[in-house]
Scaffold this active site. Structure first.
Site, PDB file in Angstrom:
ATOM      1  CG  ASP A  20      12.821  57.743  24.538  1.00  7.62           C
ATOM      2  OD1 ASP A  20      13.832  57.224  24.035  1.00  7.62           O
ATOM      3  OD2 ASP A  20      11.748  57.874  23.923  1.00  7.62           O
ATOM      4  CD  GLU A  68      17.136  58.516  22.680  1.00 11.52           C
ATOM      5  OE1 GLU A  68      17.945  58.688  21.743  1.00 11.52           O
ATOM      6  OE2 GLU A  68      15.988  58.957  22.668  1.00 11.52           O
ATOM      7  CG  ASP A 112      13.494  51.998  19.592  1.00 11.56           C
ATOM      8  OD1 ASP A 112      12.425  51.360  19.700  1.00 11.56           O
ATOM      9  OD2 ASP A 112      13.624  53.164  20.001  1.00 11.56           O
TER      10      ASP A 112
END
Length: 504
Positions: A292, A339, A392
């Site tokens: 991430d 990401e 998300d």
């Protein structure tokens, strides 16, 4: 691993069917694995398995190397003869099967694990000792949890000096050994049960993609035991700066996460040992890892401590290629997804090119009526992972309802939707299917869909809304729902678009 065309399902463990208030390492996951294997999927992606925070977020954890004990399957403890069936029955949740209850799960599971700990055998104790030797960071986490218990749950930076200073606390470790031993036991059970799940997924031709948050929580065993590796005053234990991102698609004020910033100069002097250990731990738990906020390895947004929001900050140079040279030395075949969403500049592109890691594309970001977005399926590169939507994002159906008329029309026309009822959801929702097929047709080697979008669910099934603390991470499902997914349809599109293959 991501060099051939394949497809996966994003399905957090917390969402899995179970009778224990939250998904566990039990029958609900085995059934899910069987189903997606039958549909021709190659990957199962999960969210971080670390202990969640008070809001249920797995991205703000007090243990980057630890697993959340709420995922431990009570039935597995019965099978191991550590607790009775009657003990495990106290963990059965009478509330909604569609909403996670983290408070209930943590309370009941902790009580059950303390009962189980009383029944460990000499052989199990020996296995735990071996596990701890092989996972050295677990000892620090266990000591952290033991001291935290003695301090009534207060964050470590508010503990008395001798406890807050890890080096000093180690000298007094014997005082906390009984409680620390319990937490080592808990982590052993977590790791053991998870390994059974992963091994089963692999046996069905499914590779598991894990998720690693870039930052760690200030109140964590990781920061407590390694304060020199963070931008923290080592005398006062006060953070000098905070992590976040500037204003972007999700938030006009940016996002002020509040995590401590890494001291990359000190990390480099130590050979990046902590980060390499963390990455190695993740690669042992999963077959591949999505990192991430990968862009922060190139440059990161640093906000002064005390700032009210993330508007005030500045870009700083990250660890860059120097770090990844060490990664490739230690893990030459590491399967990593970068990401790379949000705003970034040439430095991130150069780092992505240098590492060769696939970046991410998200269909919901694609349909700008005035542009030719890099997220549009016809623009995505082969070396990428294309998502219908991430944790998300809203669900596809929810997004279609909330999109502007022009944006929605563009998306539906692009995807070839010719029906009249675009707002109809459910397992055979035509609009959801067309958006999914647009992603599946793309040149991305890897395409991933969330479980909710497989079901055609609306915005009430959304997993997380970035920048909003309350009401997230609550979605759960049932075996009936898993079994109701149109398996034939997904097998068809995985075959049709040449995404059916085994990573093993």
């Amino acid at each position: 691993m991501f060099e051939k065309r394949g497809a996966g399902v994003l399905f957090p463990v917390s969402c899995a069917p179970s009778e224990y208030g939250v998904g566990v390492f039990g029958g609900g996951l085995y059934n899910f694995i069987d189903k997606i294997s039958e549909m021709g999927f190659s990957y199962w992606q999960v969210l971080p398995l670390n202990p969640v925070d008070c809001h249920g977020s797995p991205y703000c954890s007090h243990g980057a190397f630890a697993g959340d004990y709420m995922f431990i399957n009570p039935a597995g403890l019965v099978k191991s003869s550590l607790v009775s069936a009657a003990d495990a029955a106290e963990n059965i949740y009478s509330g909604s099967a569609y909403t996670a209850n983290y408070d209930f799960a943590h309370e009941k599971r902790l009580k059950l694990l303390r009962a189980a700990y009383k029944n460990i055998t000499p052989q199990l104790k020996s296995e735990i000792e071996k596990f701890t030797q092989e996972n050295v960071q677990i000892s620090a986490f266990a000591l952290y949890m033991a001291v935290k218990e003695s301090e009534g749950g207060a964050p470590w930076h508010k503990w008395p000096r001798r406890k807050a200073c890890y080096g000093d606390c180690l000298k007094d470790a014997a005082k906390y050994e009984k409680e620390a031993a319990f937490w080592r036991f808990v982590q052993y059970i977590f790791y053991s049960q998870w390994k059974q799940i992963k091994d089963y997924a692999n046996s069905r031709g499914i590779a598991v993609i894990g998720d690693m948050p870039f930052y760690v929580s200030f109140d964590s065993a990781d920061v407590w035991a390694n304060t020199a590796l963070f931008d923290i005053d080592e005398k006062t234990f006060v953070q000098k700066s905070l992590a976040g991102v500037p204003p972007d698609y999700f938030s006009a004020d940016g996002q002020l996460w509040g995590n401590p910033i890494y001291n990359w100069a000190q990390m480099k002097r130590r050979g990046y040992d902590w980060w390499l250990g963390r990455l190695g731990n993740a690669l042992s738990l999963f077959d591949a890892v999505r990192v991430d906020h990968f862009r922060a390895f190139a440059s990161y947004w640093q906000v002064p401590a005390g700032a009210e929001n993330a508007r005030v900050g500045q870009w700083k140079i990250g660890a860059g290629t120097d770090f990844f040279d060490r990664v490739f030395e230690k893990f030459p075949h590491a399967a990593i997804i970068a990401e790379d969403l949000g705003s970034y500049s040439e430095d991130v592109l150069q780092l992505l090119s240098y590492t060769g890691f696939p970046g991410m594309r998200v269909a919901q970001f694609a349909f700008d009526v005035n542009g030719d977005s890099s997220h549009l399926p016809h623009n995505v590169p082969k070396n990428s992972v294309s998502y219908v939507g991430t944790h998300d994002n809203n669900t596809v159906l929810g997004w279609l309802w909330e999109a502007s008329e022009a944006e929605r029309r563009f998306a539906l026309d692009y995807a070839g939707f010719q029906g009249g009822d675009w707002g109809r959801g459910g397992f055979k929702s035509e609009s959801c299917r067309k958006i999914t097929e647009a992603v599946w047709k793309s040149s991305s080697n890897t395409a991933i869909i969330s479980f909710q979008d497989m079901c055609g669910f609306g915005s009430d099934a959304r997993m997380n809304t970035p920048g909003v603390a309350e009401g997230n991470w609550l979605f759960r499902t049932t075996d009936d729902t898993v079994n109701s997914i149109d398996s034939g349809y997904f097998l068809k599109i995985n075959n049709l678009y040449r995404r059916r293959y085994s990573p093993f």
